[in-house]
Design a protein around this motif. Structure first.
Motif, PDB file in Angstrom:
ATOM      1  N   THR A   1       0.683  -1.098  -0.030  1.00  0.00           N
ATOM      2  CA  THR A   1      -0.002   0.400  -0.329  1.00  0.00           C
ATOM      3  C   THR A   1       0.988   1.284  -0.344  1.00  0.00           C
ATOM      4  OG1 THR A   1      -0.280  -0.209   2.324  1.00  0.00           O
ATOM      5  CG2 THR A   1      -1.894  -1.269   1.287  1.00  0.00           C
ATOM      6  N   VAL A   2       2.247   0.718   0.374  1.00  0.00           N
ATOM      7  CA  VAL A   2       2.936   2.269   0.789  1.00  0.00           C
ATOM      8  C   VAL A   2       2.856   2.591  -1.132  1.00  0.00           C
ATOM      9  CG1 VAL A   2       5.565   2.902   1.156  1.00  0.00           C
ATOM     10  CG2 VAL A   2       4.010   3.015   3.101  1.00  0.00           C
ATOM     11  N   GLY A   3       3.957   1.393  -2.118  1.00  0.00           N
ATOM     12  CA  GLY A   3       3.960   1.672  -3.277  1.00  0.00           C
ATOM     13  C   GLY A   3       2.736   1.848  -4.064  1.00  0.00           C
ATOM     14  N   MET A   4       1.429   1.343  -3.370  1.00  0.00           N
ATOM     15  CA  MET A   4       0.343   2.328  -4.233  1.00  0.00           C
ATOM     16  C   MET A   4       0.129   3.307  -3.840  1.00  0.00           C
ATOM     17  SD  MET A   4      -2.434   1.803  -6.509  1.00  0.00           S
ATOM     18  CE  MET A   4      -1.797   0.282  -6.636  1.00  0.00           C
ATOM     19  N   MET A   5       0.253   3.745  -2.754  1.00  0.00           N
ATOM     20  CA  MET A   5       0.810   5.101  -2.393  1.00  0.00           C
ATOM     21  C   MET A   5       1.404   6.393  -3.422  1.00  0.00           C
ATOM     22  SD  MET A   5       1.526   7.491   1.461  1.00  0.00           S
ATOM     23  CE  MET A   5       3.140   6.141   1.374  1.00  0.00           C
ATOM     24  N   SER A   6       2.391   5.962  -3.622  1.00  0.00           N
ATOM     25  CA  SER A   6       3.161   6.707  -4.444  1.00  0.00           C
ATOM     26  C   SER A   6       2.493   6.738  -6.076  1.00  0.00           C
ATOM     27  CB  SER A   6       4.386   6.113  -4.200  1.00  0.00           C
ATOM     28  OG  SER A   6       5.283   7.035  -5.480  1.00  0.00           O
ATOM     29  N   ILE A   7       1.890   5.255  -6.143  1.00  0.00           N
ATOM     30  CA  ILE A   7       1.400   5.353  -8.278  1.00  0.00           C
ATOM     31  C   ILE A   7       0.825   6.655  -7.937  1.00  0.00           C
ATOM     32  CG2 ILE A   7       0.449   3.717  -9.337  1.00  0.00           C
ATOM     33  CD1 ILE A   7       2.436   1.156  -8.085  1.00  0.00           C
ATOM     34  N   ALA A   8      -0.472   6.156  -7.032  1.00  0.00           N
ATOM     35  CA  ALA A   8      -1.687   7.547  -7.029  1.00  0.00           C
ATOM     36  C   ALA A   8      -1.502   8.251  -7.015  1.00  0.00           C
ATOM     37  CB  ALA A   8      -2.995   6.435  -5.588  1.00  0.00           C
ATOM     38  N   THR A   9      -0.399   8.934  -6.580  1.00  0.00           N
ATOM     39  CA  THR A   9      -0.592  10.423  -6.341  1.00  0.00           C
ATOM     40  C   THR A   9       0.928  10.680  -7.739  1.00  0.00           C
ATOM     41  OG1 THR A   9       0.320   9.423  -3.656  1.00  0.00           O
ATOM     42  CG2 THR A   9       1.138  12.012  -4.934  1.00  0.00           C
ATOM     43  N   GLY A  10       0.979  10.091  -7.784  1.00  0.00           N
ATOM     44  CA  GLY A  10       1.936  10.337  -9.539  1.00  0.00           C
ATOM     45  C   GLY A  10       1.270  10.269 -10.231  1.00  0.00           C
ATOM     46  N   VAL A  11      -0.405   9.341 -10.815  1.00  0.00           N
ATOM     47  CA  VAL A  11      -1.081   9.393 -11.483  1.00  0.00           C
ATOM     48  C   VAL A  11      -1.831  10.461 -11.342  1.00  0.00           C
ATOM     49  CG1 VAL A  11      -3.064   8.110 -12.551  1.00  0.00           C
ATOM     50  CG2 VAL A  11      -0.515   6.925 -11.724  1.00  0.00           C
ATOM     51  N   ALA A  12      -1.966  10.895  -9.790  1.00  0.00           N
ATOM     52  CA  ALA A  12      -3.414  12.098  -9.726  1.00  0.00           C
ATOM     53  C   ALA A  12      -2.606  13.626 -10.342  1.00  0.00           C
ATOM     54  CB  ALA A  12      -3.811  11.616  -8.378  1.00  0.00           C
ATOM     55  N   LEU A  13      -1.452  13.184 -10.155  1.00  0.00           N
ATOM     56  CA  LEU A  13      -0.438  14.710 -10.599  1.00  0.00           C
ATOM     57  C   LEU A  13      -0.467  14.292 -12.854  1.00  0.00           C
ATOM     58  CD1 LEU A  13       2.544  14.906  -7.267  1.00  0.00           C
ATOM     59  CD2 LEU A  13       0.964  16.760  -7.924  1.00  0.00           C
ATOM     60  N   THR A  14      -0.377  13.727 -12.821  1.00  0.00           N
ATOM     61  CA  THR A  14       0.087  12.777 -14.049  1.00  0.00           C
ATOM     62  C   THR A  14      -1.038  13.938 -14.597  1.00  0.00           C
ATOM     63  OG1 THR A  14       1.712  11.700 -13.887  1.00  0.00           O
ATOM     64  CG2 THR A  14       0.828  12.491 -16.203  1.00  0.00           C
ATOM     65  N   LEU A  15      -2.216  12.894 -14.375  1.00  0.00           N
ATOM     66  CA  LEU A  15      -3.611  13.654 -14.456  1.00  0.00           C
ATOM     67  C   LEU A  15      -4.180  14.673 -14.812  1.00  0.00           C
ATOM     68  CD1 LEU A  15      -5.512   9.974 -13.916  1.00  0.00           C
ATOM     69  CD2 LEU A  15      -4.635  10.518 -16.370  1.00  0.00           C
ATOM     70  N   SER A  16      -3.708  15.384 -14.206  1.00  0.00           N
ATOM     71  CA  SER A  16      -4.414  17.094 -13.243  1.00  0.00           C
ATOM     72  C   SER A  16      -3.148  17.721 -13.625  1.00  0.00           C
ATOM     73  CB  SER A  16      -4.418  17.371 -11.965  1.00  0.00           C
ATOM     74  OG  SER A  16      -3.349  17.095 -11.511  1.00  0.00           O
ATOM     75  N   GLY A  17      -2.308  17.362 -13.851  1.00  0.00           N
ATOM     76  CA  GLY A  17      -0.968  18.782 -14.337  1.00  0.00           C
ATOM     77  C   GLY A  17      -0.788  19.056 -13.075  1.00  0.00           C
ATOM     78  N   GLY A  18      -0.678  18.507 -12.014  1.00  0.00           N
ATOM     79  CA  GLY A  18      -1.007  19.820 -10.918  1.00  0.00           C
ATOM     80  C   GLY A  18      -1.770  20.568 -10.486  1.00  0.00           C
ATOM     81  N   MET A  19      -2.482  20.600 -11.002  1.00  0.00           N
ATOM     82  CA  MET A  19      -3.094  21.929 -11.495  1.00  0.00           C
ATOM     83  C   MET A  19      -5.133  21.403 -11.043  1.00  0.00           C
ATOM     84  SD  MET A  19      -1.014  24.605 -11.581  1.00  0.00           S
ATOM     85  CE  MET A  19      -2.849  25.868 -11.882  1.00  0.00           C
ATOM     86  N   PRO A  20      -5.389  21.806 -10.179  1.00  0.00           N
ATOM     87  CA  PRO A  20      -6.687  21.847  -9.977  1.00  0.00           C
ATOM     88  C   PRO A  20      -7.922  21.579 -10.718  1.00  0.00           C
ATOM     89  CG  PRO A  20      -6.363  23.643  -7.978  1.00  0.00           C
ATOM     90  CD  PRO A  20      -5.269  23.251  -9.311  1.00  0.00           C
ATOM     91  N   VAL A  21      -8.621  21.001 -10.535  1.00  0.00           N
ATOM     92  CA  VAL A  21      -9.647  20.810 -12.237  1.00  0.00           C
ATOM     93  C   VAL A  21     -10.946  20.950 -11.843  1.00  0.00           C
ATOM     94  CG1 VAL A  21     -10.904  19.011 -13.721  1.00  0.00           C
ATOM     95  CG2 VAL A  21      -9.159  18.067 -12.724  1.00  0.00           C
ATOM     96  N   TYR A  22     -11.181  22.612 -12.274  1.00  0.00           N
ATOM     97  CA  TYR A  22     -12.624  22.932 -12.585  1.00  0.00           C
ATOM     98  C   TYR A  22     -13.575  23.132 -13.686  1.00  0.00           C
ATOM     99  CZ  TYR A  22      -9.276  26.033  -9.890  1.00  0.00           C
ATOM    100  OH  TYR A  22      -8.353  26.758  -8.619  1.00  0.00           O
ATOM    101  N   GLY A  23     -14.396  23.174 -13.297  1.00  0.00           N
ATOM    102  CA  GLY A  23     -15.664  23.130 -14.006  1.00  0.00           C
ATOM    103  C   GLY A  23     -16.765  22.339 -14.092  1.00  0.00           C
ATOM    104  N   MET A  24     -16.829  21.694 -12.568  1.00  0.00           N
ATOM    105  CA  MET A  24     -17.963  20.835 -12.241  1.00  0.00           C
ATOM    106  C   MET A  24     -18.558  21.497 -12.388  1.00  0.00           C
ATOM    107  SD  MET A  24     -15.918  17.955  -9.612  1.00  0.00           S
ATOM    108  CE  MET A  24     -15.174  19.266  -9.155  1.00  0.00           C
ATOM    109  N   PRO A  25     -20.519  20.942 -12.818  1.00  0.00           N
ATOM    110  CA  PRO A  25     -21.571  21.598 -12.515  1.00  0.00           C
ATOM    111  C   PRO A  25     -22.477  21.587 -11.162  1.00  0.00           C
ATOM    112  CG  PRO A  25     -21.755  19.475 -13.351  1.00  0.00           C
ATOM    113  CD  PRO A  25     -20.730  19.439 -13.036  1.00  0.00           C
ATOM    114  N   ARG A  26     -22.588  23.088 -11.300  1.00  0.00           N
ATOM    115  CA  ARG A  26     -23.476  23.286  -9.768  1.00  0.00           C
ATOM    116  C   ARG A  26     -24.523  21.940  -8.546  1.00  0.00           C
ATOM    117  NH1 ARG A  26     -28.053  24.742  -8.037  1.00  0.00           N
ATOM    118  NH2 ARG A  26     -28.840  24.591  -9.915  1.00  0.00           N
TER     119      ARG A  26
END
Length: 330
Positions: free
Chosen positions: A131-156
């Motif tokens: 799970t420590v390995g998965m912690m690193s993987i999930a963090t890296g994938v999240a940063l890659t998908l988002s480009g390190g920036m918050p994702v805006y534009g969700m409907p109210r």
């Protein structure tokens, strides 16, 4: 003394520290017991309670999920990307975008749990290492998908359904939390799956010799753990109204502390969901009170670490006392 002894064996140190925390915070900071603060405390605690229920499942099978915080971040990003992507393709169908986002988030959680479960149950990797390995993987994938920036534009409507609406004065996150607690209680206490989860943590070899497919139930437990965490992540995403790769950074330490303070044993097979609920309430009270007292965030981390270590030490003492009582009454 006998009553205190029985309470300690059944619940650990939780009743004592919970009462002490409420009394101390109420005296040290009068605003702590105000209606507005208690309302906000109850609303804020719902997210930690849900994440702690997921962590509890991993602990019950004598494991741990170090990736819960990173799973929250990854689910937040995938949910937000799916919602915004669908909303751009079908701007007149916010409901479709919300369904797509929730499905993507829950599926992400299930995949994380499946990988953790296979690594632990099939490949025999240590739960901590896996799970420590998965912690690193999930963090890296999240940063890659988002480009390190918050994702805006969700409907109210997304924030309305999962965060802002209320029913008879109760915010919807509280209602979702109650539903998770009730479903978790039913599963652990009234289903075959619940009995298997406790037996896996109590004695894995004996459970295997009894003809139970321990590999299947171990994998399923980790999938359920991450799916519950994913649901909490969706609620958190609706609250902040953005998908963030840094969301949930404190939830790992807080969820483990809530579970262990609540009497869930690191040795597996021992723990009640009602106590995990109270453990999460205690951690929320502690952090809320320290915020009101203007205690620096890094000092708060020290305090949580001290409580976690103390809870593990007390858990070891409690397990030895329970074993001794079983020997004496056996």
């Amino acid at each position: 003394m006998r009553v205190l002894h029985d309470v300690f064996l059944a619940n650990g140190i939780l009743p004592f520290v919970l009462v002490a925390a409420i009394i101390f915070m109420g005296i040290a900071e009068p605003r702590f017991l105000s209606y507005d603060n208690l309302f906000n405390l109850g609303r804020h605690s719902t997210y930690l309670i849900i994440i702690s229920v997921g962590q509890m499942l991993a602990l019950l099978v004598r494991g741990i999920d170090m990736s819960v915080g990173s799973t929250v971040a990854l689910v937040s990003v995938t949910t937000a990307l799916a919602i915004t992507g669908t909303a751009q393709a079908a701007p007149d169908a916010p409901g479709l975008a919300i369904v797509a986002g929730v499905a993507a988030g829950m599926l992400t959680g299930a995949v994380v749990g499946l990988i953790n479960g296979i690594g632990i149950a099939v490949l025999s990797v240590s739960p901590f290492i896996m799970t420590v390995g998965m912690m690193s993987i999930a963090t890296g994938v999240a940063l890659t998908l988002s480009g390190g920036m918050p994702v805006y534009g969700m409907p109210r409507e997304f924030g309305q359904i999962f965060s802002n609406a209320s029913l008879n004065g109760l915010p919807v996150p509280v209602l979702y939390c109650i539903a998770v607690l009730l479903l978790g209680y039913y599963m652990l206490n009234w289903t075959v799956l619940g009995r298997r989860i406790y037996s896996l943590g109590g004695n894995l070899n004996a459970t295997r010799l009894a003809g139970v497919n321990t590999t299947f139930f171990m994998v399923l437990t980790y999938v359920l753990c991450s799916v519950i965490v994913a649901f909490g992540a969706i609620l958190l995403t609706a609250r902040v109204n953005t998908g963030e790769a840094t969301l949930g950074t404190t939830l790992l330490m807080e969820s483990i502390t809530a579970c262990v303070i609540g009497g869930v044993s690191f040795f597996g097979g021992i723990g009640r969901i009602s106590n995990v609920f109270l453990g999460a309430i205690f951690v929320t009270i502690l952090t809320n009170g320290m915020n009101l007292l203007r205690i620096e965030s890094y000092v708060q981390q020290i305090v949580l670490g001290v409580f976690l270590i103390a809870a593990v030490v007390v858990d070891q003492i409690r397990v030895r006392m329970l074993r001794q009582e079983r020997i004496e009454t056996g």
